[in-house]
Enzyme design. Structure first.
Site, PDB file in Angstrom:
ATOM      1  CB  THR A 367      -1.355   0.151   1.228  1.00  0.00           C
ATOM      2  OG1 THR A 367       0.198   1.004   2.642  1.00  0.00           O
ATOM      3  CG2 THR A 367      -1.553  -0.596   0.976  1.00  0.00           C
ATOM      4  CD  GLU A 368      -2.138   4.115  -1.894  1.00  0.00           C
ATOM      5  OE1 GLU A 368      -3.013   4.832  -2.513  1.00  0.00           O
ATOM      6  OE2 GLU A 368      -1.955   2.875  -1.995  1.00  0.00           O
TER       7      GLU A 368
END
Length: 573
Positions: A367-368
């Site tokens: 995930t960012e």
């Protein structure tokens, strides 16, 4: 002594007395709280927020529903309502922390309290959008990763990120420059040419003077560890930016311990750059704003058993997620999953990956926000991950993404046009949560898959005998002659001299429940003389191309060799 400390000590005393026998010495936590309160750093939330001056830039911690410094945000709002101060603050954050119903960053969304915003995504703090639409604040929406790097650059006293990220999208100054309303006239995004390349310079504030952060445990000197937190997000860079700006760094924690009792390897925020520590009551220090319980699988304290996870129901979301999972096409693939529809891919990997895709066993989902590995969470858990292998700061993850570290990005789809423009940031009628990490990821991943239903707004489907049935068509079209706003322009990016791009561009797919489309490179489009860069390559069993696809598109895609979508996608098991 802080009243909270006194109350807790009284509770402990009562419990020990009730157990009978000689009283043991007070537990270390109680002793450390007493000592810490004498250090000058531990104080009440009211005392801490009273240090916030008017007119400065403030940066709150958090990501979607995680890492929210809720006690501090409430204290700022209450002080503003009682005294009118602080007022005219600027607020800068990569992604809002809230629950979309008033908790979290929405506490700052009051006219007069803030007058300018820079953010990547504010979907869980819709109060900010109301201020934007009413022209009561100046506001810029920029790529989430760019905002993360802007905060880091304030810490280093750099002028701001210079990057290809954002070119040919709505944040490009030749489009809107990220400006969101008529009150916002100043340009903070500038077009440059360096070494023969077009780049964007994102101009940072001269100073960020307040950080509202959160951790798990602080010692008397203000060192903070994150042992029960689901993410680091940008808190170290936020603290450094504010300290180097001469501002005040305020951190809410669950507890305070004596100085020297925290392992230096466990400390994420050094006390040297922390000014005030506030002990938060449990009801204002949820791990995530989804529920009050603590999930140790999100913080890496324990691993959750993933066996026995029930499969997704066989509906349009599962069909799309299943088909997207089949695009994991090599061992040790590193994948990013966006918010919304892409979240289902993680579930399909957990329930079907091992038996249907030989490469799913070795995949690393990311995930960012900063999670490597595990099963990314959805909803207000988005950004965190169950059983992560590693957690890194958001800015570091964005560095990895910008360098094309992601093999496959699976992102949401709201609108697409025949040129390959994609919109996920602004749908009109006040629905504009922001671009989030979409631009950062879509412009740098080696392979991009956009996922979403073919139409929206009332769509109902069913699967019978392995065939897809459209029971009710959606009211809103997604394949439009022109998108409302350019969040991503894939073809333009394919022309950039990125290491990940082949001469004819990257693989870009659009996966829906009834059809799969491919984006042609400009060379392909020119060679076949197609007006559209979108090619129809797969249809679901039971779907009629004319009646169920072309009728609901505002442009005609290229059609050459259309295949049937894989049968296992429509199987009930």
């Amino acid at each position: 002594m802080d009243p909270r400390v006194t109350f807790r000590l009284q509770q402990l005393q009562q419990q020990l007395t009730a157990n009978g026998g000689p009283e043991p010495p007070p537990p270390p936590l109680a002793v450390s709280l007493c000592k810490a309160s004498d250090s000058g750093k531990v104080c009440s939330a009211e005392e801490a927020v009273a240090l916030i001056p008017d007119g400065v830039w403030l940066t709150p911690a958090g990501f979607v529903g995680t890492s929210c410094p809720e006690l501090l945000l409430i204290a700022v709002r209450e002080r503003f309502e009682a005294t009118g101060h602080p007022r005219n603050l600027g607020v800068i954050f990569a992604a809002s922390a809230g629950n979309s119903k008033g908790r979290g960053c929405d506490q700052l969304a009051a006219q007069g309290l803030v007058n300018r915003l820079i953010y990547g995504w504010t979907g869980t703090a819709p109060g900010f959008l109301k201020l934007v639409l009413a022209n009561q604040v100046q506001a810029w929406n920029l790529p989430l990763g760019v905002v993360s790097h802007m905060i880091r650059d304030v810490a280093a006293k750099r002028a701001g990120p210079v990057t290809h990220v954002g070119l040919n999208t709505f944040v490009d100054p030749r489009e809107k420059g990220g400006k969101l309303n008529s009150s916002t006239t100043r340009d903070i995004v500038h077009l440059l040419e360096l070494g023969g390349r077009e780049l964007l310079w994102y101009q940072v504030p001269e100073a960020i003077s307040v950080a509202l952060l959160r951790g798990t445990t602080a010692d008397a000197d203000g060192n903070v560890c994150f042992s029960r937190e689901a993410l680091f997000v940008d808190q170290l860079n936020q603290a450094m930016a504010v300290h180097n700006s001469g501002g005040v760094v305020i951190v809410q924690v669950e507890r305070v311990v004596d100085r020297g009792t925290l392992s230096p390897k466990s400390v994420h925020l050094p006390g040297a750059i922390v000014d005030k520590v506030v002990v938060a009551p449990p009801e204002l220090h949820w791990q995530t704003l989804r529920d009050p319980g603590h999930d140790p699988s999100l913080s890496g304290e324990a691993r959750k058993l993933l066996t026995g996870i029930p499969p997704l129901p066989l509906d349009e979301r599962r069909i799309i997620a299943h088909r997207a999972m089949l695009e994991i096409d090599k061992p040790n693939c590193i994948v990013n999953l966006g918010v919304g529809m892409p979240e289902g891919v993680a579930m399909m990997v957990a329930t079907h990956g091992a038996r249907e895709n030989p490469h799913a066993d070795s995949v690393t989902l990311t995930t960012e926000a900063g999670a490597f590995g595990g099963i990314p969470g959805g909803g207000l858990h988005f950004g965190s991950s169950h059983n992560p292998a590693c957690l890194v700061p958001t800015a570091s993850m964005i560095d990895f993404y910008n360098g094309s570290g992601v093999d496959l990005a699976c992102l949401g789809l709201a609108e697409a046009d025949p040129a390959g423009n994609v919109n996920v940031s602004n749908f009109g009628a006040g629905r504009m949560p922001g671009c989030g990490g979409f631009i950062d990821i879509s412009q740098t991943a080696k392979k991009v898959v956009f996922v979403g239903t073919f139409t929206s707004g009332g769509l109902k489907v069913a699967v019978e005998g392995g065939r897809l049935l459209i029971q009710q068509e959606g009211r809103l079209l997604k394949f439009r002659r022109a998108v409302h706003e350019k969040t991503s322009l894939i073809q333009a990016v394919c022309k950039c001299t990125l290491a990940c791009c082949a001469a004819n561009g990257r693989t870009v797919l659009f996966i829906t429940e009834r059809a799969v489309f491919r984006l042609l490179s400009q060379r392909e489009q020119q060679s076949c003389g197609s007006e559209s860069a979108i090619e129809l390559i797969e249809v679901a069993p039971g779907i009629d191309i004319e009646r169920h696809i072309l009728r609901w598109m505002e442009f005609k895609p290229l059609m050459r060799a259309v295949k049937q979508m894989p049968a296992q996608v429509f199987a009930p098991a």
